[in-house]
Design a protein around this motif. Sequence first.
Motif, mmCIF file in Angstrom:
data_model
loop_
_atom_site.group_PDB
_atom_site.id
_atom_site.type_symbol
_atom_site.label_atom_id
_atom_site.label_comp_id
_atom_site.label_asym_id
_atom_site.label_seq_id
_atom_site.Cartn_x
_atom_site.Cartn_y
_atom_site.Cartn_z
ATOM 1 N N THR A 79 62.915 81.366 -13.885
ATOM 2 C CA THR A 79 63.487 82.510 -14.654
ATOM 3 C C THR A 79 65.163 82.276 -14.995
ATOM 4 O OG1 THR A 79 61.877 83.941 -13.946
ATOM 5 C CG2 THR A 79 63.974 84.894 -14.970
ATOM 6 N N VAL A 80 65.645 82.405 -16.201
ATOM 7 C CA VAL A 80 67.011 82.363 -16.271
ATOM 8 C C VAL A 80 67.796 83.561 -16.546
ATOM 9 C CG1 VAL A 80 68.718 81.264 -17.815
ATOM 10 C CG2 VAL A 80 67.116 79.708 -17.044
ATOM 11 N N VAL A 130 64.841 78.478 -23.757
ATOM 12 C CA VAL A 130 64.456 78.728 -22.435
ATOM 13 C C VAL A 130 62.929 78.867 -22.696
ATOM 14 C CG1 VAL A 130 64.315 80.828 -20.753
ATOM 15 C CG2 VAL A 130 66.618 80.083 -21.444
ATOM 16 N N TYR A 181 60.310 78.775 -19.340
ATOM 17 C CA TYR A 181 61.120 79.758 -18.379
ATOM 18 C C TYR A 181 61.018 81.210 -19.059
ATOM 19 C CZ TYR A 181 63.320 76.308 -15.271
ATOM 20 O OH TYR A 181 63.621 75.537 -14.274
ATOM 21 N N LEU A 213 63.345 84.954 -19.053
ATOM 22 C CA LEU A 213 64.868 85.305 -19.534
ATOM 23 C C LEU A 213 64.663 86.854 -18.875
ATOM 24 C CD1 LEU A 213 67.559 84.495 -20.487
ATOM 25 C CD2 LEU A 213 67.037 85.674 -22.466
ATOM 26 N N PHE A 236 66.658 84.506 -10.006
ATOM 27 C CA PHE A 236 66.772 83.713 -10.937
ATOM 28 C C PHE A 236 67.253 82.429 -10.929
ATOM 29 C CE2 PHE A 236 69.971 86.906 -11.565
ATOM 30 C CZ PHE A 236 71.097 86.340 -11.884
ATOM 31 N N ASP A 237 66.948 81.356 -11.391
ATOM 32 C CA ASP A 237 67.614 79.927 -11.103
ATOM 33 C C ASP A 237 68.834 79.750 -11.444
ATOM 34 O OD1 ASP A 237 64.862 79.564 -9.897
ATOM 35 O OD2 ASP A 237 64.143 78.991 -11.944
ATOM 36 N N GLY A 238 69.354 80.391 -12.405
ATOM 37 C CA GLY A 238 70.557 80.104 -13.025
ATOM 38 C C GLY A 238 71.195 81.182 -14.362
ATOM 39 N N ALA A 246 71.962 77.069 -23.130
ATOM 40 C CA ALA A 246 70.685 77.093 -22.332
ATOM 41 C C ALA A 246 70.198 75.671 -21.862
ATOM 42 C CB ALA A 246 69.663 77.880 -22.959
ATOM 43 N N LEU A 306 72.091 74.524 -18.699
ATOM 44 C CA LEU A 306 71.527 75.039 -17.552
ATOM 45 C C LEU A 306 70.379 74.785 -16.954
ATOM 46 C CD1 LEU A 306 72.244 77.146 -15.444
ATOM 47 C CD2 LEU A 306 70.905 78.829 -16.963
ATOM 48 N N LEU A 307 69.427 74.463 -18.210
ATOM 49 C CA LEU A 307 68.045 73.829 -17.652
ATOM 50 C C LEU A 307 68.099 72.329 -17.242
ATOM 51 C CD1 LEU A 307 65.906 75.445 -20.648
ATOM 52 C CD2 LEU A 307 65.957 76.099 -18.294
ATOM 53 N N LEU A 335 69.386 72.488 -13.686
ATOM 54 C CA LEU A 335 68.261 73.042 -12.617
ATOM 55 C C LEU A 335 67.393 71.855 -12.503
ATOM 56 C CD1 LEU A 335 67.817 76.716 -14.172
ATOM 57 C CD2 LEU A 335 69.001 75.836 -12.196
#
Length: 324
Positions: A62-63, A86, A91, A93, A117-119, A294, A297-298, A301
């Motif tokens: 989850t972001v 995402v 993932y 959101l 959430f991961d980020g 996005a 960020l992914l 991660l």
Amino acid sequence: MRVTIADVAREAGVSKTTVSRVINTKGEVDRTTAARVREVIAQLGYVPSSGAVGLARGSSRTVGMLVPSLTWPWMGELLQGVVDTVEAADYGLLLFTCNRGAESVQRFTSQVSARAFDGLVVVEPENTLGHLTELHRDGLPIVLIDDRGHHPEFPSVVTTNHEGGVSAARHLLAAGRTRPLVLTGPQHFGCVRDRLNGFRSVLPTDLVVEGDFTERGGRLAVEELLARDVTFDSVFAHNDISAAGVLRALRAAGRRVPDDIAVVGFDDIPMAEHTEPPLTTVRQPTRRMGETAARMLLSHLGGTSVPDGPAVLPTELVVRHSAP
């Protein structure tokens, strides 16, 4: 001083393992003990780092996304770019708005960090950079969609505001416009200074009015100048909403656009095609900015290091009838 899990355990009279089980809803903890632990967490203002929660729960896939407001005209396009990217990566959101600056961010940190959430993708609310930096230092990966001229310690996605101002000025100058009015946004924004400086590097002008990015602000600024018989043959408005106000004021005053006065906006929001006349504007690649943030960020991660500098996406002049 940051409250730790040990502080919670000591105050509640339980072990750190018990506190962790309550936070992560793992393992058997009797109802009375769990309630006491949650009460202590609330009293002390303990915020589990998302990194620690992630270790306990595993990746949430989850972001989070934090934005100042959903009412900003270009926010829908930017959000769609984040959502598309995402969801394509399987993932989820979580979307959070932040309408009250630092106070809202403080509530945000206490309310949502434990969700693990991961980020986080952030369109930075004003005066909250310090709070976001603290979250990042506590282990939360953050990518900033940055339109204020900051250069923080976490990665960001930016656009070429200076070059956008240059392109607007070159277009007006090529059309023979030499007496421009520049209607800015609030000048403490880095994007506003960049747009103004870029414009003035090509087409110097002292006729600059600080606006507020609203339709009413654009309309009132032009009405006041016309009432004072100030002469100008073009307007560069720093967003499309204020440019729409400019068009309205000129039309009400009997000034023809573009014959008498040409108008250029900034952003290229969907309404720019439907003003009267359709608006020439500098396009910000808002959906691509969301997609890029996005993806950054992914990738982070997934274990890929982020670039040292910001990802820079170019602006583009879109010519329509308000300044052909």
